[in-house]
Enzyme design. Structure first.
Site, short mmCIF file in Angstrom:
data_model
loop_
_atom_site.label_atom_id
_atom_site.label_comp_id
_atom_site.label_asym_id
_atom_site.label_seq_id
_atom_site.Cartn_x
_atom_site.Cartn_y
_atom_site.Cartn_z
N ARG A 95 0.84 -1.20 0.00
CA ARG A 95 0.00 0.00 0.00
C ARG A 95 0.87 1.25 0.00
NH1 ARG A 95 -4.41 -0.08 4.55
NH2 ARG A 95 -5.23 1.66 3.29
N CYS A 117 -1.21 6.22 8.92
CA CYS A 117 -1.56 4.94 8.30
C CYS A 117 -2.67 5.22 7.30
CB CYS A 117 -1.97 3.92 9.36
SG CYS A 117 -3.28 4.50 10.47
#
Length: 274
Positions: free
Chosen positions: A176, A232
């Site tokens: 990611r 995050c």
């Protein structure tokens, strides 16, 4: 470890702490509460990521913005938590949601908060008692002392990224971070100048937290005098990295709560893939 307690310790001191069940599953938001109702550690109360640890989703702010702090503190009062209460939180997802709860208590000025090592899984594996009884507690009160230095805004992250004068840590898995895949948010990639420390590297493969010495080794390349920003996808799994950095002796750490889901909501914010 300052922020971690073991199963044996909790079992021994269970009547002297306030236990908070933070189990949650992003793909099934009702699963955590349903699991709590079916069985939990005796004395535990439940806090839900979406309903208790997050506010309403708006155009900006990300997928899990902070809730109204007065409303959050009201829930802490109802749970019998004040500045003297020792709190132990747990989940069954490596401590991610318990870490978010822990960070929030630290943010409102409470200090005696820890996470159960191994969470509910470790508790069950040790054949410790489980109950479906929901406890009643005496309401408490405390005066919040907001720790503003624990938080950073998108504008501040952007400034530090452009100046390259802070360490910006992306806590998501490398695929990611690199923009190879993005299973949750609309755009893939990472914030310019960010480096990648996957939050699950705070843990051993069995889900137990690494020791303080192991956390020190993990972050050895980081200067303890530098300002550090952790983020995050939505300000949840960055919290284990926040606590791990604390365990390793870093103090100048801020959380970007909006994280990637907030960053990409601004059309002019740069996105990096590599």
């Amino acid at each position: 470890m300052k922020h971690i307690v073991e199963v044996d310790w909790l079992h021994k001191h269970i009547s002297n702490v306030r236990i908070i069940d933070c189990r949650f599953h992003l793909e099934d938001p009702a699963a955590g509460l349903n699991s709590y109702i079916q069985g939990h550690i005796p004395g535990a109360l439940y806090f839900d990521l979406d309903k208790d640890l997050s506010g309403p989703i708006e155009k900006y702010g990300g997928r899990h913005p902070l809730p109204n702090i007065e409303e959050f503190c009201e829930k802490l009062y109802a749970a019998g938590i004040d500045q003297h209460t020792r709190v132990v939180a747990y989940d069954d997802q490596g401590g991610a949601f318990a870490s978010r709860f822990c960070w929030m208590l630290l943010y409102v000025g409470l200090k005696h908060v820890q996470i159960l090592n191994g969470g509910y899984t470790a508790w069950k594996e040790r054949h410790m008692p489980i109950t479906a009884d929901i406890p009643t507690v005496t309401r408490s009160f405390f005066t919040p002392r907001i720790q503003h230095d624990m938080l950073v805004t998108m504008e501040e992250v952007k400034m530090h990224s452009q100046r390259n004068d802070a360490v910006i840590i992306d806590s998501r898995e490398n695929s990611r971070y690199a923009g190879i895949e993005e299973p949750i948010d609309q755009l893939a990639g990472h914030i310019p100048s960010a480096i990648n420390y996957y939050w699950k590297d705070s843990l051993h493969s069995n889900g137990m937290w690494k020791t303080s010495d192991e956390q020190i080794s993990r972050f050895l390349q980081l200067d303890k005098d530098e300002n550090i920003i952790v983020y995050c996808g939505s300000g949840v799994t960055a919290c284990p990295n926040y606590l791990s950095l604390k365990e390793a002796g870093y103090n100048n750490i801020k959380l970007y709560v909006g994280s990637w889901s907030d960053w990409i909501s601004y059309d002019d914010n740069e996105i990096v893939k590599n």
